[in-house]
Scaffold this motif. Structure first.
Motif, PDB file in Angstrom:
ATOM      1  N   THR A 198     -30.945  35.423  85.544  1.00  7.50           N
ATOM      2  CA  THR A 198     -30.254  35.360  84.257  1.00  7.50           C
ATOM      3  C   THR A 198     -29.786  36.771  83.920  1.00  7.50           C
ATOM      4  OG1 THR A 198     -31.524  33.471  83.437  1.00  7.50           O
ATOM      5  CG2 THR A 198     -30.557  34.938  81.783  1.00  7.50           C
ATOM      6  N   VAL A 199     -28.481  36.944  83.726  1.00  8.59           N
ATOM      7  CA  VAL A 199     -27.905  38.271  83.517  1.00  8.59           C
ATOM      8  C   VAL A 199     -27.735  38.529  82.027  1.00  8.59           C
ATOM      9  CG1 VAL A 199     -26.000  39.819  84.070  1.00  8.59           C
ATOM     10  CG2 VAL A 199     -26.662  38.038  85.706  1.00  8.59           C
ATOM     11  N   LEU A 200     -28.355  39.593  81.536  1.00  2.66           N
ATOM     12  CA  LEU A 200     -28.174  40.045  80.159  1.00  2.66           C
ATOM     13  C   LEU A 200     -27.081  41.107  80.151  1.00  2.66           C
ATOM     14  CD1 LEU A 200     -31.904  40.388  79.011  1.00  2.66           C
ATOM     15  CD2 LEU A 200     -30.419  38.378  78.948  1.00  2.66           C
ATOM     16  N   VAL A 201     -26.070  40.900  79.308  1.00  2.00           N
ATOM     17  CA  VAL A 201     -24.890  41.760  79.305  1.00  2.00           C
ATOM     18  C   VAL A 201     -24.877  42.621  78.043  1.00  2.00           C
ATOM     19  CG1 VAL A 201     -22.372  41.837  79.460  1.00  2.00           C
ATOM     20  CG2 VAL A 201     -23.627  39.975  80.593  1.00  2.00           C
ATOM     21  N   ASN A 202     -25.016  43.926  78.206  1.00  2.00           N
ATOM     22  CA  ASN A 202     -24.901  44.850  77.074  1.00  2.00           C
ATOM     23  C   ASN A 202     -23.432  45.011  76.691  1.00  2.00           C
ATOM     24  OD1 ASN A 202     -27.468  46.808  78.581  1.00  2.00           O
ATOM     25  ND2 ASN A 202     -27.709  45.513  76.782  1.00  2.00           N
ATOM     26  N   ALA A 203     -23.155  44.958  75.401  1.00  2.00           N
ATOM     27  CA  ALA A 203     -21.773  44.986  74.894  1.00  2.00           C
ATOM     28  C   ALA A 203     -21.335  46.419  74.585  1.00  2.00           C
ATOM     29  CB  ALA A 203     -21.653  44.105  73.663  1.00  2.00           C
ATOM     30  N   SER A 204     -21.303  47.257  75.596  1.00  2.00           N
ATOM     31  CA  SER A 204     -21.041  48.684  75.395  1.00  2.00           C
ATOM     32  C   SER A 204     -19.686  48.951  74.760  1.00  2.00           C
ATOM     33  CB  SER A 204     -21.139  49.422  76.737  1.00  2.00           C
ATOM     34  OG  SER A 204     -22.400  49.225  77.332  1.00  2.00           O
ATOM     35  N   ALA A 205     -18.655  48.189  75.128  1.00  2.00           N
ATOM     36  CA  ALA A 205     -17.330  48.418  74.555  1.00  2.00           C
ATOM     37  C   ALA A 205     -17.305  48.101  73.065  1.00  2.00           C
ATOM     38  CB  ALA A 205     -16.286  47.586  75.298  1.00  2.00           C
ATOM     39  N   THR A 206     -18.036  47.072  72.659  1.00  2.00           N
ATOM     40  CA  THR A 206     -18.107  46.741  71.236  1.00  2.00           C
ATOM     41  C   THR A 206     -18.865  47.815  70.469  1.00  2.00           C
ATOM     42  OG1 THR A 206     -17.950  44.374  71.686  1.00  2.00           O
ATOM     43  CG2 THR A 206     -18.882  45.013  69.555  1.00  2.00           C
ATOM     44  N   TRP A 207     -19.945  48.336  71.048  1.00  2.42           N
ATOM     45  CA  TRP A 207     -20.638  49.444  70.386  1.00  2.42           C
ATOM     46  C   TRP A 207     -19.662  50.596  70.125  1.00  2.42           C
ATOM     47  CZ3 TRP A 207     -25.192  50.265  74.383  1.00  2.42           C
ATOM     48  CH2 TRP A 207     -25.935  49.087  74.483  1.00  2.42           C
ATOM     49  N   GLN A 208     -18.851  50.895  71.132  1.00  2.00           N
ATOM     50  CA  GLN A 208     -17.944  52.029  71.009  1.00  2.00           C
ATOM     51  C   GLN A 208     -16.826  51.748  70.011  1.00  2.00           C
ATOM     52  OE1 GLN A 208     -17.639  55.466  71.072  1.00  2.00           O
ATOM     53  NE2 GLN A 208     -18.767  55.063  72.982  1.00  2.00           N
ATOM     54  N   ALA A 209     -16.375  50.500  69.936  1.00  2.00           N
ATOM     55  CA  ALA A 209     -15.304  50.146  68.996  1.00  2.00           C
ATOM     56  C   ALA A 209     -15.697  50.452  67.559  1.00  2.00           C
ATOM     57  CB  ALA A 209     -14.960  48.666  69.139  1.00  2.00           C
ATOM     58  N   TYR A 210     -16.957  50.255  67.221  1.00  4.07           N
ATOM     59  CA  TYR A 210     -17.444  50.478  65.858  1.00  4.07           C
ATOM     60  C   TYR A 210     -17.955  51.898  65.630  1.00  4.07           C
ATOM     61  CZ  TYR A 210     -17.133  45.498  64.923  1.00  4.07           C
ATOM     62  OH  TYR A 210     -16.656  44.228  64.718  1.00  4.07           O
ATOM     63  N   ASN A 211     -17.991  52.685  66.669  1.00  4.39           N
ATOM     64  CA  ASN A 211     -18.576  54.018  66.588  1.00  4.39           C
ATOM     65  C   ASN A 211     -17.690  54.943  65.750  1.00  4.39           C
ATOM     66  OD1 ASN A 211     -20.025  56.358  67.012  1.00  4.39           O
ATOM     67  ND2 ASN A 211     -19.410  56.589  69.161  1.00  4.39           N
ATOM     68  N   GLU A 212     -18.218  55.478  64.670  1.00  5.69           N
ATOM     69  CA  GLU A 212     -17.459  56.339  63.771  1.00  5.69           C
ATOM     70  C   GLU A 212     -17.738  57.819  63.987  1.00  5.69           C
ATOM     71  OE1 GLU A 212     -18.201  54.996  59.810  1.00  5.69           O
ATOM     72  OE2 GLU A 212     -17.039  53.153  60.052  1.00  5.69           O
ATOM     73  N   TRP A 213     -18.395  58.160  65.081  1.00  7.40           N
ATOM     74  CA  TRP A 213     -18.677  59.566  65.327  1.00  7.40           C
ATOM     75  C   TRP A 213     -17.367  60.343  65.452  1.00  7.40           C
ATOM     76  CZ3 TRP A 213     -17.772  63.652  68.499  1.00  7.40           C
ATOM     77  CH2 TRP A 213     -18.644  64.743  68.386  1.00  7.40           C
ATOM     78  N   GLY A 214     -17.286  61.444  64.741  1.00  3.66           N
ATOM     79  CA  GLY A 214     -16.065  62.233  64.735  1.00  3.66           C
ATOM     80  C   GLY A 214     -15.020  61.728  63.764  1.00  3.66           C
ATOM     81  N   GLY A 215     -15.318  60.636  63.047  1.00  2.00           N
ATOM     82  CA  GLY A 215     -14.447  60.165  61.983  1.00  2.00           C
ATOM     83  C   GLY A 215     -13.540  59.013  62.324  1.00  2.00           C
ATOM     84  N   HIS A 216     -13.424  58.642  63.615  1.00  2.00           N
ATOM     85  CA  HIS A 216     -12.467  57.600  63.988  1.00  2.00           C
ATOM     86  C   HIS A 216     -13.132  56.519  64.830  1.00  2.00           C
ATOM     87  CE1 HIS A 216      -8.638  59.550  62.723  1.00  2.00           C
ATOM     88  NE2 HIS A 216      -9.370  60.647  62.851  1.00  2.00           N
ATOM     89  N   SER A 217     -12.994  55.279  64.393  1.00  2.00           N
ATOM     90  CA  SER A 217     -13.368  54.106  65.176  1.00  2.00           C
ATOM     91  C   SER A 217     -12.118  53.269  65.373  1.00  2.00           C
ATOM     92  CB  SER A 217     -14.436  53.287  64.444  1.00  2.00           C
ATOM     93  OG  SER A 217     -13.862  52.636  63.307  1.00  2.00           O
ATOM     94  N   LEU A 218     -12.254  52.114  66.002  1.00  3.43           N
ATOM     95  CA  LEU A 218     -11.111  51.202  66.122  1.00  3.43           C
ATOM     96  C   LEU A 218     -10.831  50.462  64.823  1.00  3.43           C
ATOM     97  CD1 LEU A 218     -11.524  49.659  69.704  1.00  3.43           C
ATOM     98  CD2 LEU A 218      -9.936  51.445  68.946  1.00  3.43           C
ATOM     99  N   TYR A 219     -11.571  50.788  63.749  1.00  2.00           N
ATOM    100  CA  TYR A 219     -11.406  50.132  62.456  1.00  2.00           C
ATOM    101  C   TYR A 219     -10.866  51.050  61.369  1.00  2.00           C
ATOM    102  CZ  TYR A 219     -13.709  46.194  64.501  1.00  2.00           C
ATOM    103  OH  TYR A 219     -13.985  45.129  65.317  1.00  2.00           O
ATOM    104  N   ASN A 220     -11.223  52.315  61.408  1.00  2.00           N
ATOM    105  CA  ASN A 220     -10.802  53.200  60.334  1.00  2.00           C
ATOM    106  C   ASN A 220     -10.884  54.650  60.779  1.00  2.00           C
ATOM    107  OD1 ASN A 220     -13.773  52.005  59.537  1.00  2.00           O
ATOM    108  ND2 ASN A 220     -13.691  54.229  59.404  1.00  2.00           N
ATOM    109  N   GLY A 221     -10.183  55.493  60.005  1.00  2.00           N
ATOM    110  CA  GLY A 221     -10.264  56.928  60.191  1.00  2.00           C
ATOM    111  C   GLY A 221     -11.148  57.556  59.140  1.00  2.00           C
TER     112      GLY A 221
END
Length: 531
Positions: A198-221
């Motif tokens: 059974t393969v458990l898949v970590n959602a690394s791209a989604t973590w990064q999409a919401y990541n606001e480090w440095g002020g910018h995510s895929l949602y806001n500046g």
């Protein structure tokens, strides 16, 4: 959950509140014949459902017999820049090396690598610890104006060799001198093979999409506005806040439960599924965790291939496979950028080239619409909501041992985003609605559905229909984890048992051969659901 929403109605938990209504209208205009509708915007002691013995080795079972270390949690986060770091790779094979990039205001720091699992309830084991490393404050981040991308671009602080590290999900804990500040850095030690597991898949791209480090995510500046958001985000930067991304809320509880069961497990990330052919070859099941929103077309195709080869698919969340992204190289290596133009998709260079299958808009939208329901059986509908989860198919095998009856409900289990079966959209059949939970989202009445289906390959499909499913696994009532969003110990006992049932059956091989689905969509959705 404190997430922000953009000025155009985009929300930080996966889509516009009117996403399903827009999709249905667009599909109708394209000739798909879909009608606009929907939201804008205790263990009973019964036996587990019948399952064949699990196949293949289970190194995880032996691993969790080892003593755990309950001291893995952060005790002092410190100031935002007190200590933080990132790895130069999303994952490694056991024995491979990775670079760790750390910035700190402290004179020195140490690193502890914790493997996350069951470990008798401790949930982690310390597998490695560094010597003291000299600390330094690294350079200010580099800003790429065209895509509003933040790159830390720090010098490596140390190289970490993973000799002797078992495959699994890891949190590195950075401890500034005298533990004056601490942060996590996640990394996956991926499995060399998925055969029989059974393969458990970590959602690394989604973590990064919401990541606001440095002020910018895929949602806001930095101004909190959607218009100033990044169009591409870099993996070469720390995760903001505690540094763990979305792992602790949306993934760790399921990892803990799966390891406690002792079924044969494998580990990978969505990035690896997209970029490394064969990650899912021979898998008995693929488990998508609580919030796995951002996918490349290659990842989606490979998950579908695994399903069509007989691998069961468990979707333990909502808003899964909603955004189409592209992975690109950056200065520090391949696949270090996640690109997603969303509503500005006409600015995507792939659009100008006419390479529409790679244009980074939602999967269901132009210029190459392909709704996620074709894979998951359910369609993301809206945000935000909170509602009770209502059981409608109590005799189904997924509910074995829960003691539920028709109409039983579980407070606040549906939220903050939700999926539902949408017969007008591409929907694999047969499909059974197991729960049909009334809700109100932005003033409109709708439902969230849990569903179970089977495919011609024999693969089974379970979709929870709510983003809180994995989070609810830790709802135990008063105590360490306490009550979460109003989800009490009764709710936690229910979702843990259902998840155990699904994982045990799915680990045994194609569930459709032993647990066929009985389609009931016409009973729930009437004429719209006729085949």
């Amino acid at each position: 959950m404190g997430e922000q929403r953009g000025s155009d109605g985009e929300d930080a938990e996966g889509g516009a509140p009117a996403s399903r209504r827009r999709f249905l209208g667009m599909a109708a205009a394209a000739g798909a014949g879909l009608a606009a509708a929907g939201c804008s915007g205790g263990d009973g002691g019964a036996a587990h459902p019948t399952a064949a013995p699990t196949r293949g080795p289970s190194a995880v079972r032996g691993e969790n017999d080892r003593p755990g270390d309950s001291g893995w949690r952060l005790s002092r986060r410190g100031a935002p820049s007190a200590i933080e770091g990132y790895t130069d790779r999303v994952s490694v094979l056991p024995g491979e090396e990775f670079g760790l990039h750390v910035s700190t205001t402290a004179p020195g720091f140490t690193v502890r690598a914790y493997r996350m699992g069951w470990y008798g309830g401790a949930r982690a084991r310390l597998v490695w610890q560094s010597e003291r490393v000299q600390g330094r404050r690294q350079r200010a981040p580099r800003f790429e104006q065209r895509t509003r991308t933040v790159h830390a671009d720090w010098e490596p602080s140390l190289t970490v060799a993973t000799r002797g590290w078992p495959e699994g999900c890891y949190l590195l804990r950075l401890d500034a001198d005298r533990r004056s500040a601490q942060r996590y850095v996640p990394i996956t030690v991926r499995s060399a093979t998925a055969v029989g597991r059974t393969v458990l898949v970590n959602a690394s791209a989604t973590w990064q999409a919401y990541n606001e480090w440095g002020g910018h995510s895929l949602y806001n500046g930095p101004d909190g506005a959607y218009r100033s958001r990044a169009l591409a985000v870099s993996f070469d930067r720390p995760y903001h806040k505690d540094g763990a991304g979305k792992f602790l809320i949306y993934e760790q509880p399921a990892v803990c439960l799966a390891e406690r069961l002792g079924i044969p497990l494998a580990y990978t990330t969505g990035v690896d599924v997209a970029t490394r052919p064969g990650q899912l070859t021979g898998a008995t099941a693929v488990v998508l965790l609580g919030h796995d929103e951002y996918w490349t077309p290659e990842q989606r195709a490979r998950v579908a291939q695994a399903r069509d080869a007989g691998a069961n698919l468990a979707v333990l969340g909502a808003n899964t496979c909603f955004r189409r992204i592209r992975l690109e190289s950056a200065a520090n290596g391949p696949d270090r950028l996640a690109v997603c133009y969303k509503s500005d998709y006409r600015e995507d260079p792939c659009y100008a080239r006419g390479d529409y299958a790679l244009v980074t808009n939602d999967f269901r939208r132009d210029p190459a619409p392909s709704p996620e329901s074709a894979l998951t059986g359910v369609l993301y509908e809206g945000y935000p909501t909170e509602a009770p989860y209502v059981v409608t198919r109590p005799d189904h095998w997924v509910f074995a041992g829960t003691g539920v009856r028709a109409g039983d409900s579980f407070k606040a289990l549906v939220g903050v985003e939700y999926d539902r079966v949408t017969p007008e959209a591409p929907t694999p059949r047969p499909l059974e609605v197991l729960s049909h939970s009334p809700l109100v989202c932005n003033g409109q009445h709708s439902h969230s559905d849990s569903a179970y289906g089977t495919r011609p390959s024999g693969a089974g499909l379970f979709a929870s229909g709510t983003m809180r499913w994995v989070e609810s696994l830790d709802a135990t009532g008063p105590g360490v984890h306490g009550v979460r969003h109003g989800m009490d110990g009764r709710t936690g006992a229910f979702t843990r048992r259902v998840t155990e049932n699904v994982l045990r059956v799915f680990a045994a091989g194609p569930a459709g051969h032993t647990h066929p689905a009985t389609d009931n969509l016409h009973e729930v959705y009437g004429a719209a659901a006729k085949v």
